[in-house]
Design an enzyme around this catalytic site. Structure first.
Site, short mmCIF file in Angstrom:
data_model
loop_
_atom_site.label_atom_id
_atom_site.label_comp_id
_atom_site.label_asym_id
_atom_site.label_seq_id
_atom_site.Cartn_x
_atom_site.Cartn_y
_atom_site.Cartn_z
N GLU A 192 -58.30 -30.61 19.33
CA GLU A 192 -59.80 -30.78 19.58
C GLU A 192 -59.73 -32.31 17.69
O GLU A 192 -60.40 -32.78 18.13
CB GLU A 192 -60.62 -30.16 19.77
CG GLU A 192 -61.43 -29.43 21.49
CD GLU A 192 -62.30 -28.86 21.08
OE1 GLU A 192 -62.55 -27.43 19.86
OE2 GLU A 192 -63.16 -27.89 22.00
N ALA A 245 -59.96 -22.49 16.12
CA ALA A 245 -61.07 -22.03 15.41
C ALA A 245 -60.69 -20.88 15.34
O ALA A 245 -59.68 -19.97 15.43
CB ALA A 245 -62.26 -21.99 16.36
N GLU A 247 -58.74 -21.60 25.20
CA GLU A 247 -59.61 -20.92 24.86
C GLU A 247 -59.60 -19.48 25.99
O GLU A 247 -60.76 -18.68 26.17
CB GLU A 247 -61.08 -21.88 24.59
CG GLU A 247 -61.18 -22.46 23.53
CD GLU A 247 -60.43 -23.63 23.05
OE1 GLU A 247 -59.18 -23.91 24.49
OE2 GLU A 247 -60.68 -24.19 22.21
N GLY A 299 -59.21 -25.53 19.01
CA GLY A 299 -60.32 -26.01 17.81
C GLY A 299 -58.77 -27.36 17.96
O GLY A 299 -59.44 -28.78 16.82
N1 CO8 Z 1 -57.85 -17.94 14.56
C1 CO8 Z 1 -57.54 -16.67 13.59
N2 CO8 Z 1 -56.74 -15.91 12.52
C2 CO8 Z 1 -55.52 -17.32 13.64
C3 CO8 Z 1 -55.50 -18.27 14.45
C4 CO8 Z 1 -56.55 -18.11 14.54
N3 CO8 Z 1 -57.08 -18.79 16.02
N4 CO8 Z 1 -54.16 -18.11 15.23
C5 CO8 Z 1 -53.64 -17.64 14.24
N5 CO8 Z 1 -54.47 -16.81 13.21
C6 CO8 Z 1 -52.82 -16.08 12.25
C7 CO8 Z 1 -52.83 -14.83 12.85
O1 CO8 Z 1 -53.97 -14.12 12.96
C8 CO8 Z 1 -52.34 -13.84 11.66
O2 CO8 Z 1 -52.15 -14.08 10.92
P1 CO8 Z 1 -52.15 -12.23 10.27
O3 CO8 Z 1 -50.28 -12.10 9.81
O4 CO8 Z 1 -52.47 -11.57 9.54
O5 CO8 Z 1 -52.03 -11.74 11.28
C9 CO8 Z 1 -51.16 -15.28 11.32
O6 CO8 Z 1 -52.47 -16.35 12.00
C10 CO8 Z 1 -49.67 -15.64 12.55
O7 CO8 Z 1 -49.97 -16.33 13.81
P2 CO8 Z 1 -49.29 -14.95 14.71
O8 CO8 Z 1 -48.92 -14.02 14.23
O9 CO8 Z 1 -49.81 -14.90 15.82
O10 CO8 Z 1 -48.28 -16.18 15.02
P3 CO8 Z 1 -47.97 -16.78 16.23
O11 CO8 Z 1 -46.34 -17.21 16.24
O12 CO8 Z 1 -46.52 -14.73 16.54
O13 CO8 Z 1 -48.25 -17.37 17.49
C11 CO8 Z 1 -50.01 -18.45 18.13
C12 CO8 Z 1 -48.20 -18.23 17.49
C13 CO8 Z 1 -49.55 -18.51 19.58
C14 CO8 Z 1 -50.57 -19.71 17.79
C15 CO8 Z 1 -50.57 -17.62 18.22
O14 CO8 Z 1 -51.52 -17.32 17.01
C16 CO8 Z 1 -51.93 -17.69 19.20
O15 CO8 Z 1 -52.44 -17.54 20.04
N6 CO8 Z 1 -53.15 -18.04 17.86
C17 CO8 Z 1 -54.85 -18.71 18.60
C18 CO8 Z 1 -55.08 -19.57 19.27
C19 CO8 Z 1 -55.97 -19.79 20.08
O16 CO8 Z 1 -56.59 -19.12 21.21
N7 CO8 Z 1 -56.71 -21.04 19.83
C20 CO8 Z 1 -57.88 -21.37 20.37
C21 CO8 Z 1 -59.04 -20.71 19.35
S1 CO8 Z 1 -60.59 -20.31 19.68
C22 CO8 Z 1 -61.50 -22.06 19.58
O17 CO8 Z 1 -60.28 -23.30 19.23
C23 CO8 Z 1 -62.77 -22.54 19.87
C24 CO8 Z 1 -63.28 -23.72 18.83
C25 CO8 Z 1 -63.92 -24.08 19.42
C26 CO8 Z 1 -64.67 -25.09 18.60
C27 CO8 Z 1 -66.62 -25.04 18.67
C28 CO8 Z 1 -67.45 -25.67 17.29
C29 CO8 Z 1 -68.37 -25.84 17.72
#
Ligand code: CO8
Length: 259
Positions: free
Chosen positions: A113, A67, A133, A110
């Site tokens: 999922e 998400a 999450e 997500g």
């Molecule tokens: N949301 C928003 N932006 C994101 C996300 C995300 N999930 N993941 C990455 N980005 C963005 C970063 O902010 C960054 O943007 P910017 O360059 O502007 O700062 C860009 O993408 C690149 O990301 P990173 O610099 O962090 O890249 P890395 O290679 O260093 O790291 C990772 C990659 C490990 C994947 C890291 O980005 C990360 O941990 N991301 C988050 C992963 C996460 O926690 N996902 C779960 C999110 S919560 C969820 O999915 C709940 C779903 C619920 C659904 C409910 C429906 C009702």
């Protein structure tokens, strides 16, 4: 308001619709606009006889990192309760035709999922699956606590959900989460090849087969076997069944028409 650029939609071969998530700078984070567009595209594809199978991918480097955390940050409890996202997820879940996911790179939260809502997952060997999450003080909210257990069993699902750790493609293959692993350059091509094969099958049988397999997750064995029996009988009324059997007997390729 949906942005038309959040997904790219293409028809690479007859019967196949390819949908590619298209927010590479945000690792294809599933913001509301993207989900709305995806749900609307699938709704339209459900009623389009020229679509027999969908390939859902995220490009060569990432499937989806979950998400959109920045968008989610703005929601308080009322915002979460009134969230439009469950409706979009339900539309994806209800899609009656097969979806083959082509997963390279991260499929997290997500993103994992979403991959699990596909019927078949082809993974590049750079893929990583996880439900991180817990690191954000939340839990999976689009089926992760349920579908992951059903796919890989309790011990591994519990580990992923409670620790936030991810697994690589080979581990996901061994655990039964994905159907095939290939090199990342071929993930999309393999998914397309599988989709082309499915698109050549009789569409009504394909639809009922998907429906019946999914019942294994929803009903008791007795009720699901009953549903299978009825679907099996229903297919006896189709022209495609006659064509399939006639083609076998006459030693020729069948021509299925979806009737
Ligand atoms: N949301 C928003 N932006 C994101 C996300 C995300 N999930 N993941 C990455 N980005 C963005 C970063 O902010 C960054 O943007 P910017 O360059 O502007 O700062 C860009 O993408 C690149 O990301 P990173 O610099 O962090 O890249 P890395 O290679 O260093 O790291 C990772 C990659 C490990 C994947 C890291 O980005 C990360 O941990 N991301 C988050 C992963 C996460 O926690 N996902 C779960 C999110 S919560 C969820 O999915 C709940 C779903 C619920 C659904 C409910 C429906 C009702």
């Amino acid at each position: 308001m949906t942005s038309p650029s959040d997904i790219v939609v293409d028809r690479p071969s007859p019967g196949v619709l390819a949908i590619t998530l298209n927010r590479p700078d945000a690792l294809n984070a599933l913001r509301n606009a993207l989900l709305a567009e995806l749900a609307a595209t699938l709704d339209a594809a459900a009623g389009d006889d020229d679509v027999r199978c969908v390939v859902l991918g995220g490009g060569p480097k990432v499937f989806a990192a979950g998400a959109d955390i920045k968008e989610m940050a703005a929601l308080d409890v009322v915002g979460v309760l009134n969230d439009c996202r469950p409706g979009y997820w339900a539309a994806i879940r209800r899609f009656p035709k097969p979806i083959v996911a082509a997963v390279n790179g991260f499929a997290l939260g997500g993103g994992c999922e979403l991959a699990m809502l596909a019927d078949i997952i082809v993974a590049g060997d750079n893929a990583r699956f996880g439900q991180p999450e817990i690191n954000l003080g939340i839990i999976p909210g689009a089926g992760g606590t349920q579908r992951l257990v059903r796919a890989v069993g309790k011990p591994l699902a519990m580990k992923l959900v409670l620790t936030g750790e991810s697994i690589d493609a080979r581990t996901a293959l061994a655990a039964g989460l994905v159907a095939e692993v290939t090199v990342p350059e071929l993930t999309q091509e393999r998914a397309l090849a599988i989709a082309r094969g499915i698109a050549a099958k009789p569409p009504i049988a394909v639809r009922l087969a998907k429906e019946c397999v999914l019942k294994a997750f929803e009903l008791s064995l007795e009720s699901a076997l009953d549903a299978e029996r009825k679907a099996f009988a229903l297919l006896a009324a189709t022209e495609d069944r006659r064509e399939g059997i006639a083609a076998f007997v006459e030693k020729r390729q069948p021509e299925f028409k979806g009737r």
